[in-house]
Design an enzyme around this catalytic site. Structure first.
Site, short mmCIF file in Angstrom:
data_model
loop_
_atom_site.label_atom_id
_atom_site.label_comp_id
_atom_site.label_asym_id
_atom_site.label_seq_id
_atom_site.Cartn_x
_atom_site.Cartn_y
_atom_site.Cartn_z
N THR A 279 -2.95 -1.79 7.78
CA THR A 279 -2.46 -3.09 8.46
C THR A 279 -1.41 -3.90 7.89
OG1 THR A 279 -3.56 -4.75 7.24
CG2 THR A 279 -5.12 -3.58 8.64
N ASN B 114 0.04 10.68 7.35
CA ASN B 114 -1.31 10.19 7.85
C ASN B 114 -2.32 11.16 7.87
OD1 ASN B 114 -1.09 7.31 8.59
ND2 ASN B 114 0.90 8.17 9.54
N THR C 270 0.81 -1.29 0.04
CA THR C 270 -0.08 0.07 0.03
C THR C 270 0.97 1.16 0.04
OG1 THR C 270 -0.25 -0.39 2.21
CG2 THR C 270 -2.12 -1.10 1.17
N GLU D 171 6.07 4.22 7.59
CA GLU D 171 5.84 5.58 7.18
C GLU D 171 6.59 6.73 8.06
OE1 GLU D 171 1.76 6.26 6.93
OE2 GLU D 171 1.54 4.82 5.47
#
Lengths: 390, 390
Positions: B182, B385, B148, B262
């Site tokens: 996840t 985020n 992702t 991240e």
């Protein structure tokens, strides 16, 4: 509006040279009586700052005449030398104010792990004692002297029609303050209240105010909330009415801390209803309030309710996904843990965000509810906290 | 190096049109046998994604033939329609691969709260079935299709001298993935292992790898780790040797997740020694690893050990401040909760940071120790985020 709002108190805030900036950094609050009941609530952190160890010890008597507060250094992780500094501070205040050291509480805030400059501190106590006054300006000076990264002083007061007043000041934003530099709060009242009532009222007030503010989940080494009663109004306060007034002052101060939290761009209230117990309601609200993904989404004005549902789901509390609803700023986005409304309808452009989570496990008059206040996780938070000690 | 490293497995990764970007988003891993033992570990979040509910159910048999994985959507908080999508995916795979739907696990990753495009998903399963191969490239394709916000694919394998292999792939960085999108991991082996041994080995391996990576403390709705055994090597593995090999592969994958988390600018290992129990060691290490003030200090290359001591102090574990030592990158900064070394000696300019906390409550062969890996809290973390779902 502050620690001098109630009768029977004098205060001062001065620059003692502890802060390199030269800003005000030392404050005194003195209870002139006739009574001297006091109560305190301290950090539950197992690593306790020297002033917390000192103040907790003297408070076992349930009485205080003086509080000395300093910013510019937490006096935490400073060993026997740090404890001796806290002790010497109390001795100096006792000497210049004519009471016993055991009647003097000490509160410190700032960086962990550095010794305070003892000579400057002791000279500051003497200087502040010479500046004591019962004026509003003296209260303002206390509020100013305890600020660290606060951008505004924080004060509140409530006067009861029966003729007594509760006032107070605070610094910090819960545990968000840099280096856990912590929250300190001093509350004063001229109501006549017994020690057990004062103690119970403080615990109840803190539970529904400072304890319901959670900025980053970190617990400080220095957190201290003190309440001193002079009884100078001569009016005996009804315990329930007094507790309500004290709670109102503490909630007002907690809201001021939230609004001035480091890097805050959103003031977030997480409201959990329908929990299996009040503890569960607090746990779910706190877990959501601490979740970094929820907090970054709020910073981005992104109504990412999936992160709220996921945080509720990993909270250590009873939860049935089929009854889990999430509403953000009035828009029901998730019903029974399933997508409901349209994210696009949810406007997060303002400064205030209300996240409502219904657990569906209790309701009506028996419903268990809790609110936790928090802030978003912003670039400014990272910036302020990534370069503090160096 | 991956899911096709062990004999008896074929795999494929393709673009099914689930991701708007057109990138690869669907993968198949097929166990060709002769054996079909399988075990799985799933998220403990009470809000579970549809594929987790499905896969947990089919795994009660202890056997699997096929795993279907997709990125581009978590299929979480999607209700009965979402569960039917997971079910239909398994049915389609069973149909085209000639097995029962009960032998097919499904894993999804991406944003919470949106339905997956079912026609594209089912057509993708058919397309991937036509591309199955036992080559390293096919393994690479699986690793690519489950990414992702990962920037690199993550794969690992270990071959035992006895003649069997364990390989695997993973995506995500623990719970840091946006929207709790996840971690998913599929592991394969050609060793002959019984179901109870496979299950016990997986739980042990996960405990000391993925469970010891904690980026932001958030627990996903979709976390899934599956291990499939084909027995194609014909060699029965010693349980202890097999467990060690599986743990090595999982630790390797977890380290790759940490390095690609991240917004990471520092890879931080928190090592706690001398705890009263292993659970206490994990609790203290995890509390420090999750502390926002510790993580922002590390981002700023600031050896602010006071924040580490304070976080240890509020961890829910036995602690005696007088025995608490903190060492950062080899420099003892705090001894007995008192300032020791000089911050200036501590160099945090590199990418790796080792925070060592000695609790002094156990030692030697009986000492309780734990390590948690985490990352710093950086501007890039906030950036990535704060704008994901919108």
């Amino acid at each position: 509006m502050s620690v001098t709002a109630a009768a029977g108190f004098r205060a001062a805030g001065i620059a003692a040279g502890i802060k390199k900036s030269g800003n005000a950094d030392l404050a005194l609050v003195v209870n002139e009586g006739p009574r001297n009941e006091a109560a305190g609530v301290f950090t539950r952190n197992k690593v306790k700052a020297a002033p917390v160890l000192w103040s907790r010890q003297v408070l076992t008597t349930g009485a205080l005449r003086v509080v000395v507060l300093n910013s510019g250094g937490a006096n935490a992780c400073t060993g026997p030398e740090g404890f001796q500094t806290a002790h010497a501070t109390a001795e100096k205040a006792a000497e210049v104010l004519g009471c016993g050291a055991v009647e003097v509480a000490v509160c410190s805030t700032g960086l962990i792990g550095e010794q305070l400059p003892r000579p400057a501190l002791l000279a500051g106590v003497e200087k502040a004692a010479g500046a004591l006054a019962g004026t509003p300006e003296a209260g303002d000076a206390v509020a100013g002297a305890i600020m660290t990264t606060d951008t505004v002083p924080k004060q509140a007061a409530v006067t009861d029609p029966a003729g007594w007043t509760v006032g107070g000041t605070t610094k910090g934003a819960g545990m968000i303050a840099p280096s856990m530099a912590t929250m300190l709060s001093v509350l004063t009242t001229d109501a006549v209240v017994s020690r057990p009532v004062l103690d119970a009222a403080l615990r109840e007030a803190v539970k529904y105010s400072f304890d319901r503010l959670d900025v980053d989940g970190s617990m400080s080494t220095n957190d201290t909330v003190l309440v001193l009663s002079s009884g100078a109004s001569g009016v005996e306060a009804d315990p329930a009415v007094f507790t309500a007034a004290l709670t109102r002052v503490c909630r007002d101060l907690a809201e001021q801390m939230q609004a001035d939290a480091e890097g805050v761009s959103k003031r977030i209230t997480v409201r959990v209803t329908g929990a299996a117990s009040e503890d569960d309601a607090v746990t779910v609200a706190r877990t959501i309030a601490r979740d970094a993904l929820v907090k970054t989404a709020m910073f981005g004005s992104d109504p990412n309710w999936g992160r709220v549902a996921a945080a509720a789901g990993y909270a250590d509390a009873e939860l049935d996904p089929e009854r889990l609803d999430v509403t953000i700023n009035g828009v029901l986005l998730c019903k029974g843990a399933v997508v409901a409304g349209d994210r696009a309808d949810c406007d997060l452009s303002g400064r205030d965000v209300l996240i409502e989570v219904e657990l569906g496990l209790s309701g009506g008059a028996e419903g268990h509810v809790a609110e936790i206040r928090t802030t978003d996780l912003s670039h400014a938070y990272v910036e302020e906290n990534s370069a503090y000690s160096s």
